[in-house]
Design a protein around this motif. Structure first.
Motif, PDB file in Angstrom:
ATOM      1  N   LYS A  94       0.812  -1.216   0.000  1.00 33.10           N
ATOM      2  CA  LYS A  94       0.000   0.000   0.000  1.00 33.10           C
ATOM      3  C   LYS A  94       0.846   1.267   0.000  1.00 33.10           C
ATOM      4  CE  LYS A  94      -4.057  -2.031   0.061  1.00 33.10           C
ATOM      5  NZ  LYS A  94      -3.651  -3.425  -0.136  1.00 33.10           N
ATOM      6  N   GLY A  95       1.945   1.240  -0.784  1.00 34.51           N
ATOM      7  CA  GLY A  95       2.680   2.472  -1.035  1.00 34.51           C
ATOM      8  C   GLY A  95       4.042   2.585  -0.410  1.00 34.51           C
ATOM      9  N   ASP A  96       4.466   1.624   0.388  1.00 38.29           N
ATOM     10  CA  ASP A  96       5.757   1.696   1.078  1.00 38.29           C
ATOM     11  C   ASP A  96       6.586   0.450   0.809  1.00 38.29           C
ATOM     12  OD1 ASP A  96       5.733   4.179   2.930  1.00 38.29           O
ATOM     13  OD2 ASP A  96       3.798   3.245   3.313  1.00 38.29           O
ATOM     14  N   LEU A  97       7.905   0.620   0.800  1.00 41.20           N
ATOM     15  CA  LEU A  97       8.805  -0.523   0.688  1.00 41.20           C
ATOM     16  C   LEU A  97      10.164  -0.167   1.274  1.00 41.20           C
ATOM     17  CD1 LEU A  97       9.221  -3.421  -0.401  1.00 41.20           C
ATOM     18  CD2 LEU A  97      10.130  -2.395  -2.492  1.00 41.20           C
ATOM     19  N   ASP A  98      10.576  -0.928   2.281  1.00 38.29           N
ATOM     20  CA  ASP A  98      11.915  -0.783   2.876  1.00 38.29           C
ATOM     21  C   ASP A  98      12.241   0.663   3.218  1.00 38.29           C
ATOM     22  OD1 ASP A  98      12.178  -3.501   2.524  1.00 38.29           O
ATOM     23  OD2 ASP A  98      13.329  -3.324   0.667  1.00 38.29           O
ATOM     24  N   GLY A  99      11.278   1.360   3.803  1.00 37.71           N
ATOM     25  CA  GLY A  99      11.490   2.736   4.223  1.00 37.71           C
ATOM     26  C   GLY A  99      11.215   3.783   3.173  1.00 37.71           C
ATOM     27  N   ALA A 100      10.990   3.358   1.938  1.00 40.10           N
ATOM     28  CA  ALA A 100      10.648   4.313   0.875  1.00 40.10           C
ATOM     29  C   ALA A 100       9.139   4.498   0.841  1.00 40.10           C
ATOM     30  CB  ALA A 100      11.142   3.793  -0.468  1.00 40.10           C
ATOM     31  N   HIS A 101       8.688   5.754   0.959  1.00 36.60           N
ATOM     32  CA  HIS A 101       7.257   6.053   0.905  1.00 36.60           C
ATOM     33  C   HIS A 101       6.940   6.647  -0.462  1.00 36.60           C
ATOM     34  CE1 HIS A 101       3.250   7.371   1.973  1.00 36.60           C
ATOM     35  NE2 HIS A 101       3.560   8.565   1.500  1.00 36.60           N
ATOM     36  N   ILE A 102       6.108   5.938  -1.214  1.00 33.13           N
ATOM     37  CA  ILE A 102       5.749   6.376  -2.558  1.00 33.13           C
ATOM     38  C   ILE A 102       4.324   6.925  -2.584  1.00 33.13           C
ATOM     39  CG2 ILE A 102       5.560   5.705  -4.987  1.00 33.13           C
ATOM     40  CD1 ILE A 102       8.422   5.610  -3.861  1.00 33.13           C
ATOM     41  N   LEU A 103       3.384   6.195  -2.005  1.00 37.54           N
ATOM     42  CA  LEU A 103       1.977   6.600  -1.963  1.00 37.54           C
ATOM     43  C   LEU A 103       1.375   6.277  -0.604  1.00 37.54           C
ATOM     44  CD1 LEU A 103       0.675   5.198  -5.398  1.00 37.54           C
ATOM     45  CD2 LEU A 103       1.074   7.613  -4.852  1.00 37.54           C
ATOM     46  N   LYS A 104       0.282   6.940  -0.290  1.00 33.18           N
ATOM     47  CA  LYS A 104      -0.495   6.587   0.890  1.00 33.18           C
ATOM     48  C   LYS A 104      -1.358   5.357   0.601  1.00 33.18           C
ATOM     49  CE  LYS A 104      -0.933  11.405   2.416  1.00 33.18           C
ATOM     50  NZ  LYS A 104      -1.870  12.526   2.649  1.00 33.18           N
ATOM     51  N   PRO A 105      -1.690   4.576   1.626  1.00 37.38           N
ATOM     52  CA  PRO A 105      -2.564   3.413   1.405  1.00 37.38           C
ATOM     53  C   PRO A 105      -3.880   3.779   0.737  1.00 37.38           C
ATOM     54  CG  PRO A 105      -1.582   3.297   3.581  1.00 37.38           C
ATOM     55  CD  PRO A 105      -1.217   4.641   3.024  1.00 37.38           C
ATOM     56  N   GLU A 106      -4.460   4.922   1.122  1.00 40.31           N
ATOM     57  CA  GLU A 106      -5.738   5.328   0.532  1.00 40.31           C
ATOM     58  C   GLU A 106      -5.608   5.595  -0.967  1.00 40.31           C
ATOM     59  OE1 GLU A 106      -5.515   6.507   4.846  1.00 40.31           O
ATOM     60  OE2 GLU A 106      -4.228   6.759   3.085  1.00 40.31           O
ATOM     61  N   THR A 107      -4.452   6.094  -1.387  1.00 39.16           N
ATOM     62  CA  THR A 107      -4.240   6.370  -2.810  1.00 39.16           C
ATOM     63  C   THR A 107      -4.120   5.078  -3.597  1.00 39.16           C
ATOM     64  OG1 THR A 107      -3.105   8.429  -2.217  1.00 39.16           O
ATOM     65  CG2 THR A 107      -2.792   7.606  -4.461  1.00 39.16           C
ATOM     66  N   VAL A 108      -3.383   4.111  -3.054  1.00 39.51           N
ATOM     67  CA  VAL A 108      -3.285   2.815  -3.715  1.00 39.51           C
ATOM     68  C   VAL A 108      -4.664   2.178  -3.838  1.00 39.51           C
ATOM     69  CG1 VAL A 108      -2.295   0.496  -3.612  1.00 39.51           C
ATOM     70  CG2 VAL A 108      -0.901   2.469  -2.960  1.00 39.51           C
ATOM     71  N   GLU A 109      -5.450   2.235  -2.756  1.00 38.36           N
ATOM     72  CA  GLU A 109      -6.803   1.667  -2.803  1.00 38.36           C
ATOM     73  C   GLU A 109      -7.646   2.351  -3.872  1.00 38.36           C
ATOM     74  OE1 GLU A 109      -8.002  -0.893  -1.394  1.00 38.36           O
ATOM     75  OE2 GLU A 109      -6.534  -1.358   0.162  1.00 38.36           O
ATOM     76  N   LEU A 110      -7.499   3.652  -4.024  1.00 40.33           N
ATOM     77  CA  LEU A 110      -8.243   4.387  -5.056  1.00 40.33           C
ATOM     78  C   LEU A 110      -7.817   3.939  -6.449  1.00 40.33           C
ATOM     79  CD1 LEU A 110     -10.146   6.768  -5.855  1.00 40.33           C
ATOM     80  CD2 LEU A 110      -8.120   8.255  -5.751  1.00 40.33           C
ATOM     81  N   MET A 111      -6.539   3.716  -6.644  1.00 35.46           N
ATOM     82  CA  MET A 111      -6.034   3.346  -7.956  1.00 35.46           C
ATOM     83  C   MET A 111      -6.482   1.952  -8.390  1.00 35.46           C
ATOM     84  SD  MET A 111      -2.147   4.861  -8.000  1.00 35.46           S
ATOM     85  CE  MET A 111      -1.989   4.614  -9.767  1.00 35.46           C
ATOM     86  N   ILE A 112      -6.620   1.031  -7.440  1.00 32.42           N
ATOM     87  CA  ILE A 112      -6.934  -0.355  -7.793  1.00 32.42           C
ATOM     88  C   ILE A 112      -8.423  -0.645  -7.673  1.00 32.42           C
ATOM     89  CG2 ILE A 112      -4.620  -1.096  -7.168  1.00 32.42           C
ATOM     90  CD1 ILE A 112      -5.741  -2.267  -4.589  1.00 32.42           C
ATOM     91  N   ARG A 113      -9.219   0.407  -7.584  1.00 29.87           N
ATOM     92  CA  ARG A 113     -10.677   0.297  -7.595  1.00 29.87           C
ATOM     93  C   ARG A 113     -11.172   0.507  -9.026  1.00 29.87           C
ATOM     94  NH1 ARG A 113     -12.695   4.881  -4.174  1.00 29.87           N
ATOM     95  NH2 ARG A 113     -11.454   3.743  -2.628  1.00 29.87           N
ATOM     96  N   ASN A 114     -12.234  -0.176  -9.407  1.00 22.22           N
ATOM     97  CA  ASN A 114     -12.779  -0.006 -10.748  1.00 22.22           C
ATOM     98  C   ASN A 114     -13.362   1.390 -10.920  1.00 22.22           C
ATOM     99  OD1 ASN A 114     -13.696  -0.628 -13.361  1.00 22.22           O
ATOM    100  ND2 ASN A 114     -15.672  -1.327 -12.593  1.00 22.22           N
ATOM    101  N   HIS A 115     -12.976   2.085 -11.998  1.00 17.18           N
ATOM    102  CA  HIS A 115     -13.470   3.427 -12.281  1.00 17.18           C
ATOM    103  C   HIS A 115     -14.339   3.466 -13.538  1.00 17.18           C
ATOM    104  CE1 HIS A 115     -11.051   5.964  -9.377  1.00 17.18           C
ATOM    105  NE2 HIS A 115     -10.505   4.768  -9.233  1.00 17.18           N
ATOM    106  N   LEU A 116     -14.755   2.296 -14.014  1.00 18.48           N
ATOM    107  CA  LEU A 116     -15.626   2.222 -15.185  1.00 18.48           C
ATOM    108  C   LEU A 116     -17.075   2.045 -14.761  1.00 18.48           C
ATOM    109  CD1 LEU A 116     -13.617  -0.180 -17.526  1.00 18.48           C
ATOM    110  CD2 LEU A 116     -13.389   2.300 -17.277  1.00 18.48           C
ATOM    111  N   ASP A 117     -17.965   2.325 -15.695  1.00 13.48           N
ATOM    112  CA  ASP A 117     -19.377   2.043 -15.502  1.00 13.48           C
ATOM    113  C   ASP A 117     -19.637   0.628 -15.990  1.00 13.48           C
ATOM    114  OD1 ASP A 117     -22.079   2.132 -15.097  1.00 13.48           O
ATOM    115  OD2 ASP A 117     -22.515   3.423 -16.813  1.00 13.48           O
ATOM    116  N   GLY A 118     -19.317  -0.349 -15.153  1.00 11.08           N
ATOM    117  CA  GLY A 118     -19.379  -1.745 -15.544  1.00 11.08           C
ATOM    118  C   GLY A 118     -17.989  -2.303 -15.748  1.00 11.08           C
TER     119      GLY A 118
END
Length: 364
Positions: free
Chosen positions: A250-274
């Motif tokens: 959810k956005g972190d690896l070995d001390g590197a912070h790339i994204l917040k968990p909420e942002t990752v969750e937003l990205m991997i959610r379906n954004h289509l109508d169907g």
């Protein structure tokens, strides 16, 4: 291939050679063209800027690139008509903007793109030059009304430049690749890494396979003017695993912070109508997209029963040279498969691989 699950590599297999004529074995050090697996990387880069409050997903693209202010839509046998709404940044990330990618399109727009020097990662000029030409061309459909694999992620890469001020490749290197330790990922191949670069192959009908890009004279040896967010990166399986592990965490690896968990969750959610099939991707890439939606840079399983294997919420993508990855949050699984063969639909690798992996997990 690498399968990672439950905190460790569960299966690792490197088969074959990097080049049929100079048969160095494929290994962890082998560098591959990942083509469209660049798209998730570029999408993460733009969402890093979204986290910093630089834009809203519903912002019109024209807020940052004014040339996209008055788009038109192609009409067969007639003049283009005004687009019924502006392209939003969300639509760029979800491939619902109305743009196309010539290599994957048989629509008459394909020739219009190519005639104007707009041809995906093979376009000539800088990102700014090519995106400027792209903005002058008609759309395939009104923004938000369909799904079409497109050059939208090239626009995403240029947006990173416009919003941040650094070049796209510099942003990726400083904000993502260096922090994550992705030491072999980039838009060109340094001379000292040529011995680790795999040859890319294709096949004409029933003829023997033939090379189409060799390490010694590859176009990737030169630093490209056009650093394509759509499909320009080279990488190794180990490097891409680190990118996937960051997403799994959810956005972190070995001390590197790339994204917040909420942002990752937003990205991997379906954004289509169907799902993608409902939105026009009936036979895209020779695959069935029933039960699969699209998020902000990734395909997303929205109906596991229809897909027939794996779990709800699996996300990932593939590349034109038959590379493929997916992440299954339910099974805590990362799967990465790299080879170098074009086009990706020549063999049924992608449709066969995922069922085989889940069958093996059941038997394990």
């Amino acid at each position: 291939m690498i399968l990672w699950s439950g905190g460790e590599e569960r299966f690792t297999s490197f088969q074959g050679v990097q080049d049929l004529e100079n048969p160095a074995p494929v290994n962890r050090e082998t560098i591959f063209r990942i083509y469209s697996m660049t798209k998730p990387v570029a999408s993460v880069a733009l969402m890093m800027l979204w986290e910093r409050g630089e834009f809203d997903l519903e912002d019109p693209l024209s807020r940052f690139i004014p040339a996209f202010a008055d788009m038109t839509v192609y009409r067969v046998g007639g003049d283009p008509e005004p687009a019924a709404g502006a392209i939003t940044i969300r639509q760029l990330l979800s491939h619902t903007s109305g743009l196309i990618l010539p290599a994957f399109s048989e629509h008459p727009l394909r020739d219009i793109y190519i005639d104007n020097g707009v041809n995906g990662s093979r376009s000539e000029g800088t990102l700014g030059d090519v995106i400027g030409r792209l903005a002058e061309l008609p759309l395939l459909f009104h923004p938000g009304t369909g799904w079409e694999y497109s050059m939208a992620t090239d626009v995403v890469g240029h947006l990173v430049e416009v919003i941040d001020g650094r070049t796209f490749d510099t942003f990726l290197q400083e904000e993502m690749f260096n922090p994550l330790g992705m030491v072999d990922t980039g838009f060109h191949l340094p001379t000292e890494k040529i011995p680790r670069f795999a040859t890319n192959y294709t096949r004409d009908g029933e003829a023997p396979i033939r090379p189409i890009d060799r390490p010694g004279d590859s176009r990737f040896l030169a630093v490209p003017d056009y650093k394509s967010g759509n499909g320009g990166l080279l990488s190794t399986m180990d490097d891409y695993l680190r990118f996937c592990l960051m997403l799994r965490n959810k956005g972190d690896l070995d001390g590197a912070h790339i994204l917040k968990p909420e942002t990752v969750e937003l990205m991997i959610r379906n954004h289509l109508d169907g799902d993608m099939g409902n939105m026009g991707a009936v036979d895209f890439g020779g695959l069935d997209w029933t039960g699969i939606g699209f998020g902000l840079g990734f395909s997303v399983v929205v109906d596991a029963a229809q897909v027939g294997h794996g779990n709800h919420g699996i996300f990932g993508w593939s590349g034109a040279a038959s590379t493929y990855f997916w992440i299954d949050p339910v099974a805590d699984l990362i799967a990465i498969f790299f080879t170098q063969f074009m086009p990706s639909r020549t063999y049924t690798i992608r449709s066969d691989l995922r069922p085989l992996v889940y069958q093996a997990m059941v038997l394990d």
